[in-house]
Scaffold this active site. Sequence first.
Site, mmCIF file in Angstrom:
data_model
loop_
_atom_site.group_PDB
_atom_site.id
_atom_site.type_symbol
_atom_site.label_atom_id
_atom_site.label_comp_id
_atom_site.label_asym_id
_atom_site.label_seq_id
_atom_site.Cartn_x
_atom_site.Cartn_y
_atom_site.Cartn_z
ATOM 1 N N ARG A 1 100.667 -49.431 -54.344
ATOM 2 C CA ARG A 1 99.228 -49.204 -54.364
ATOM 3 C C ARG A 1 98.720 -48.469 -53.130
ATOM 4 O O ARG A 1 98.076 -47.433 -53.263
ATOM 5 C CB ARG A 1 98.479 -50.532 -54.500
ATOM 6 N N TYR B 1 80.345 -36.684 -67.267
ATOM 7 C CA TYR B 1 79.603 -35.454 -67.000
ATOM 8 C C TYR B 1 80.450 -34.376 -66.320
ATOM 9 O O TYR B 1 80.156 -33.197 -66.461
ATOM 10 C CB TYR B 1 78.384 -35.747 -66.114
ATOM 11 N N HIS C 1 98.600 -46.202 -65.832
ATOM 12 C CA HIS C 1 97.982 -46.974 -64.743
ATOM 13 C C HIS C 1 96.928 -47.922 -65.308
ATOM 14 O O HIS C 1 95.733 -47.614 -65.295
ATOM 15 C CB HIS C 1 97.342 -45.989 -63.750
#
Length: 750
Positions: free
Chosen positions: A36, A127, A82
């Site tokens: 991570r 967007y 993931h």
Amino acid sequence: MVENLELNYEGVEKQPLHEFTEKAYLDYSMYVILDRALPHIGDGLKPVQRRIIYAMSELGLSASSKHKKSARTVGDVLGKFHPHGDTACYEAMVLMAQEFSYRYPLIDGQGNFGSPDDPKSFAAMRYTESRLSAFARVLLQELGQGTVDWLPNFDGTLQEPSLLPARLPHILLNGTTGIAVGMATDLPPHNIREIASACIRLLDSSRTTLDQLREHVKGPDYPTEAEIITPENELDSLYETGHGSIRMRAVYEREDGDIIVTALPHQVSGSRIIEQIAQQMLDKKLPMVDDLRDESDHENPTRLVIVPRSNRVDVEALMGHLFATTDLERTYRVNMNVIGTNGRPQVKNLKQILQEWIAFRISTVCRRLEWRLGNVDKRLHVLEGLLIAFLNLDEVIRIVRTEDKPKSVLIKTFKISEIQAEAILETKLRHLAKLEEMKIRQEQQELSEEKQALEKLLGSDRRIKTLIKKEIMEDAEIHGDDRRSPIVSRDVARALDENDLMPSEALTVVLSEKGWVRAAKGHEIDVTGLSFKSGDGFLTMAQGKSNQSVVFIDSYGRSYATTAHSLPSARGQGEPLTGRFKTASGAEFISCVMARDDDLYLLSTSLGYGFVCHFEDMLTRNKNGKALISISSGARLMPACTIKDFETDQVVSITSDGYIGLLDIKSIPQLSKGKGNKILGIPPKKLKTGEESVSFVACLSGKQKLVIHCGKKYKSMNLRELEEYRIDRGKRGRKLPRGYQKVSAIEIVD
């Protein structure tokens, strides 16, 4: 661990709690560290970044393709590789697209991907649109060429690369930050050309020292034009140990008297700078700044305008103060902690990182060459079978037309492999032309030459390194650019103290007999026009500037200091100094002094002792004051006398019995505190009984005159006339003329 397990009668596994929690926390820690938070030295990526880049390549989002909605990419990453939060995944994706965050962005974003003022102000993923940048090819170009290991994804339905085959040491180019369990990483970004040059130097000679590598790697290179002002010796230590810090300072220029800030340190917001400076202005801590504006726009991404109050403002001192008190100068921690090729996290220095990456690159290139060699061998094997078919075309056609199992017959007849037989059977009719045979022979020759070249490469470490150097130079030429963050030597920024920040205005401090103080603007103050409380009156005054300190000395020889601008206005009757300072019981204030730190004063007592001290020796921040001059029992402190010129000034002392003495001020010792030496000698008997003491002490310089008042009579003497009273330090002095021995007051007249 297994030996400690016990089974109860119900077949339930039992384990001590401390062992279970220790193992669980250790597993969690290792997961956070390895999967991570920390980047791998090979490709310089964390797992989530690697999966985003790979997923985008699988979606065909190359630098030459059309942009696609970011939500599409995030969905693929979460669904295939993931399985974590979409917000965190999208933030990691946005970070790699921000030109102000990444030195060499890996993603080309379209839409609102945040701004330097607010990096978190990016639009939602539904967007924005994105695709890979051209630089991402450095990580992906060799992915399908047998260069890396592949692992099953979280549900075992797909394969994902364990690493990306980076053609450049990306670990140093974009840097990264991460917080794991018990460790963290902070790697600064660097310039491609500098890192590539260092890699080539290290490939040329493995004995290259860290100092020699530093000739190529000057320092970090952030995506901002702000200056790196870290001293050279600190940079050397940073690259030698892997630990340290980087200091960055904003760049400014002068334009029509205004100060224009044109570049800010990495990840510093212009709005935050405006806020910090404006707060100081509101707190009246920046009197030299008149106005502040943010004129940043698309043409000038950073343009902060600071308007000084006048042309007399020291711009260097002002900017030094702002560097010290705002984010115009910022320090970045460096901790080059990465996961090495051995799978373990370790803090490495510059040479270790480059050496380990070069070893990774050599391994990657060898795997690529071996993969290509294997493909060449396979193709040559197929071509050999096809050539046999062309040479025996009629027999091949007969077998295919007449035999039920033509593959086995072909294998047996022409002694070819199953792969070759399959290739013959897959050949289309239009490929049976004579011209096709020539193409096969030409391809066979080309592949044979390529095979020889590959075998030569794989058989020589020197050739492998030469190939790697060539590829590094090619990539550096394509993606390299000039350094953005100049490395310069600058003085340490110093914050202005409170006195420097106050406006410098003429001020007169007035002290009353009862210890009440006030301050009036200007130096033309008529103290007779001031009102005092009943039973109180004027004692003394001091003239100076509002940004200076003022010192008060009490009857016990202790000094107290405060800022002049903090005193109450003379429009009222002031405030008692006992409320501002903690004085001893019965103490009375005798003197009030304002001056520059190096100005000199004569301090003395009624017993004839004294010394010369600097104004700065009187200063203290302690509300209890500072022991300045020792006062013997029965003595009293005389008012402090200003010394204009230590070389030429004269000291006049007058006793209660009318004795007067003149001596050079330079004959009196300079001390920071103490009792001092004897200035004027008084007979011990008279001292002991208190019959005689020093009544007046004054310092004269140049053409000043001493006026002695004896009731209504007075006598004026200049320094030439006072010469007849000259004595050696500590001597008795001489009697004043008859009628002037009972001195009631003295006055110094210019």
